[in-house]
Design a protein around this motif. Sequence first.
Motif, PDB file in Angstrom:
ATOM      1  N   HIS A 233       0.663  -1.230  -0.077  1.00 12.16           N
ATOM      2  CA  HIS A 233       0.112   0.029  -0.020  1.00 12.16           C
ATOM      3  C   HIS A 233       0.932   1.255   0.029  1.00 12.16           C
ATOM      4  CE1 HIS A 233      -3.922  -1.758   0.388  1.00 12.16           C
ATOM      5  NE2 HIS A 233      -3.167  -2.963   1.001  1.00 12.16           N
ATOM      6  N   GLY A 234       2.076   1.041  -0.198  1.00 12.98           N
ATOM      7  CA  GLY A 234       2.932   2.417  -0.420  1.00 12.98           C
ATOM      8  C   GLY A 234       3.333   2.877   0.894  1.00 12.98           C
ATOM      9  N   GLY A 235       3.278   2.278   2.035  1.00 14.49           N
ATOM     10  CA  GLY A 235       3.547   2.582   3.538  1.00 14.49           C
ATOM     11  C   GLY A 235       5.029   2.226   3.610  1.00 14.49           C
ATOM     12  N   GLU A 236       5.524   2.906   4.718  1.00 16.37           N
ATOM     13  CA  GLU A 236       6.848   2.805   5.350  1.00 16.37           C
ATOM     14  C   GLU A 236       6.664   2.364   6.814  1.00 16.37           C
ATOM     15  OE1 GLU A 236      10.713   5.430   6.612  1.00 16.37           O
ATOM     16  OE2 GLU A 236       9.083   6.227   5.124  1.00 16.37           O
ATOM     17  N   ILE A 237       7.409   1.313   7.177  1.00 17.17           N
ATOM     18  CA  ILE A 237       7.340   0.944   8.414  1.00 17.17           C
ATOM     19  C   ILE A 237       8.456   1.691   9.261  1.00 17.17           C
ATOM     20  CG2 ILE A 237       7.493  -0.974  10.160  1.00 17.17           C
ATOM     21  CD1 ILE A 237       5.016  -0.941   8.676  1.00 17.17           C
ATOM     22  N   VAL A 238       8.252   2.520  10.350  1.00  8.56           N
ATOM     23  CA  VAL A 238       9.293   3.132  11.050  1.00  8.56           C
ATOM     24  C   VAL A 238       9.674   2.349  12.253  1.00  8.56           C
ATOM     25  CG1 VAL A 238       9.730   5.407  12.175  1.00  8.56           C
ATOM     26  CG2 VAL A 238       8.222   5.439  10.205  1.00  8.56           C
ATOM     27  N   ALA A 239       8.661   1.734  13.036  1.00  8.70           N
ATOM     28  CA  ALA A 239       9.030   0.951  14.020  1.00  8.70           C
ATOM     29  C   ALA A 239       8.048  -0.177  13.986  1.00  8.70           C
ATOM     30  CB  ALA A 239       9.132   1.914  15.358  1.00  8.70           C
ATOM     31  N   LEU A 240       8.468  -1.335  14.594  1.00 10.91           N
ATOM     32  CA  LEU A 240       7.532  -2.444  14.701  1.00 10.91           C
ATOM     33  C   LEU A 240       7.868  -3.227  16.108  1.00 10.91           C
ATOM     34  CD1 LEU A 240       5.198  -4.310  13.760  1.00 10.91           C
ATOM     35  CD2 LEU A 240       6.910  -5.418  12.379  1.00 10.91           C
ATOM     36  N   GLU A 241       7.071  -3.338  16.951  1.00  7.81           N
ATOM     37  CA  GLU A 241       7.484  -4.085  18.103  1.00  7.81           C
ATOM     38  C   GLU A 241       6.446  -5.254  18.349  1.00  7.81           C
ATOM     39  OE1 GLU A 241       9.485  -5.729  21.311  1.00  7.81           O
ATOM     40  OE2 GLU A 241      10.086  -4.061  19.968  1.00  7.81           O
ATOM     41  N   THR A 242       6.577  -6.593  18.202  1.00  9.79           N
ATOM     42  CA  THR A 242       5.500  -7.467  18.363  1.00  9.79           C
ATOM     43  C   THR A 242       6.063  -8.237  19.818  1.00  9.79           C
ATOM     44  OG1 THR A 242       6.685  -9.210  17.225  1.00  9.79           O
ATOM     45  CG2 THR A 242       4.989  -7.787  16.021  1.00  9.79           C
ATOM     46  N   MET A 243       5.067  -8.279  20.432  1.00  9.08           N
ATOM     47  CA  MET A 243       4.972  -8.917  21.908  1.00  9.08           C
ATOM     48  C   MET A 243       4.008 -10.137  21.971  1.00  9.08           C
ATOM     49  SD  MET A 243       5.462  -5.552  24.244  1.00  9.08           S
ATOM     50  CE  MET A 243       4.663  -4.393  23.269  1.00  9.08           C
ATOM     51  N   PRO A 244       4.127 -11.047  22.670  1.00  8.60           N
ATOM     52  CA  PRO A 244       3.394 -12.289  22.661  1.00  8.60           C
ATOM     53  C   PRO A 244       1.948 -11.897  22.887  1.00  8.60           C
ATOM     54  CG  PRO A 244       4.962 -12.852  23.965  1.00  8.60           C
ATOM     55  CD  PRO A 244       5.173 -11.500  23.769  1.00  8.60           C
ATOM     56  N   ASP A 245       1.505 -10.714  23.165  1.00 10.38           N
ATOM     57  CA  ASP A 245      -0.001 -10.518  23.432  1.00 10.38           C
ATOM     58  C   ASP A 245      -0.300  -9.011  22.818  1.00 10.38           C
ATOM     59  OD1 ASP A 245       1.261  -9.078  25.320  1.00 10.38           O
ATOM     60  OD2 ASP A 245      -0.404  -9.407  26.990  1.00 10.38           O
ATOM     61  N   LEU A 246       0.551  -8.321  22.065  1.00 14.05           N
ATOM     62  CA  LEU A 246       0.384  -6.892  21.747  1.00 14.05           C
ATOM     63  C   LEU A 246       1.492  -6.679  20.514  1.00 14.05           C
ATOM     64  CD1 LEU A 246      -1.027  -4.555  22.849  1.00 14.05           C
ATOM     65  CD2 LEU A 246       0.988  -3.883  24.011  1.00 14.05           C
ATOM     66  N   VAL A 247       0.848  -5.780  19.408  1.00 12.21           N
ATOM     67  CA  VAL A 247       1.294  -5.226  18.395  1.00 12.21           C
ATOM     68  C   VAL A 247       1.627  -3.906  18.631  1.00 12.21           C
ATOM     69  CG1 VAL A 247       1.822  -5.323  15.920  1.00 12.21           C
ATOM     70  CG2 VAL A 247       0.622  -7.406  17.027  1.00 12.21           C
ATOM     71  N   HIS A 248       2.876  -3.299  18.476  1.00  6.97           N
ATOM     72  CA  HIS A 248       2.939  -1.799  18.311  1.00  6.97           C
ATOM     73  C   HIS A 248       3.548  -1.608  16.888  1.00  6.97           C
ATOM     74  CE1 HIS A 248       2.265   0.071  22.292  1.00  6.97           C
ATOM     75  NE2 HIS A 248       2.518  -1.088  22.809  1.00  6.97           N
ATOM     76  N   LEU A 249       2.985  -0.585  16.155  1.00  5.12           N
ATOM     77  CA  LEU A 249       3.167  -0.340  14.764  1.00  5.12           C
ATOM     78  C   LEU A 249       3.431   1.242  14.668  1.00  5.12           C
ATOM     79  CD1 LEU A 249       3.887  -1.026  11.870  1.00  5.12           C
ATOM     80  CD2 LEU A 249       1.361  -1.198  11.557  1.00  5.12           C
ATOM     81  N   PHE A 250       4.574   1.798  14.124  1.00  4.16           N
ATOM     82  CA  PHE A 250       4.886   2.908  13.695  1.00  4.16           C
ATOM     83  C   PHE A 250       4.805   3.110  12.294  1.00  4.16           C
ATOM     84  CE2 PHE A 250       7.366   7.166  14.192  1.00  4.16           C
ATOM     85  CZ  PHE A 250       6.333   8.042  13.401  1.00  4.16           C
ATOM     86  N   VAL A 251       3.891   3.412  11.492  1.00  2.79           N
ATOM     87  CA  VAL A 251       3.744   3.251  10.065  1.00  2.79           C
ATOM     88  C   VAL A 251       3.490   4.906   9.520  1.00  2.79           C
ATOM     89  CG1 VAL A 251       1.288   2.783   9.958  1.00  2.79           C
ATOM     90  CG2 VAL A 251       2.671   1.949   7.884  1.00  2.79           C
ATOM     91  N   LYS A 252       4.193   5.164   8.144  1.00  2.74           N
ATOM     92  CA  LYS A 252       3.993   6.474   7.405  1.00  2.74           C
ATOM     93  C   LYS A 252       3.241   5.790   6.162  1.00  2.74           C
ATOM     94  CE  LYS A 252       7.282   9.281   9.027  1.00  2.74           C
ATOM     95  NZ  LYS A 252       8.010  10.353   8.842  1.00  2.74           N
ATOM     96  N   PRO A 253       1.843   6.043   6.098  1.00  2.04           N
ATOM     97  CA  PRO A 253       0.954   5.325   5.214  1.00  2.04           C
ATOM     98  C   PRO A 253       0.993   6.592   4.163  1.00  2.04           C
ATOM     99  CG  PRO A 253      -0.605   6.311   6.704  1.00  2.04           C
ATOM    100  CD  PRO A 253       1.116   6.468   7.371  1.00  2.04           C
TER     101      PRO A 253
END
Length: 136
Positions: free
Chosen positions: A45-65
């Motif tokens: 979709h033409g986005g850029e992942i700046v930061a990604l943190e996945t944990m066993p029960d949580l997802v944190h995503l910083f994306v520039k869409p």
Amino acid sequence: MRTFPGAAYDLGYHVVWCPKYRRPVLGGRVQTRLEELIHAEAGEHGGEIVALETMPDLVHLFVKPHPENSPSYVAGQFKGFTSRHLRAEFPHLRSQLPTLWSRSYFVATVGAVSAETVQRSIETQDERAPKGSGRA
């Protein structure tokens, strides 16, 4: 700053979501595949992942869409795409949970300019208007 015909933009979304019932099912191979899928979906979709943190029960995503994609659309695309693929590839996720992701999510905009700076700019617009511009 990124551009496309007729616009320049610098948008960022911090998106957070978790598995249904906050179950810790995102470890090991599932976690690795989840991260691969998130990167693939962003590229699609033409986005850029700046930061990604996945944990066993949580997802944190910083994306520039792309600016045509609303925050709710971005969250929905990542959740839907990853759920469809993970549940197909890891049958234990289908047996443990009725759906992979909780219906809820958190999303906040992240930008190069703070909210206070924007507010101050709007509030002082009249003070900065050129003389004779017709502004009262």
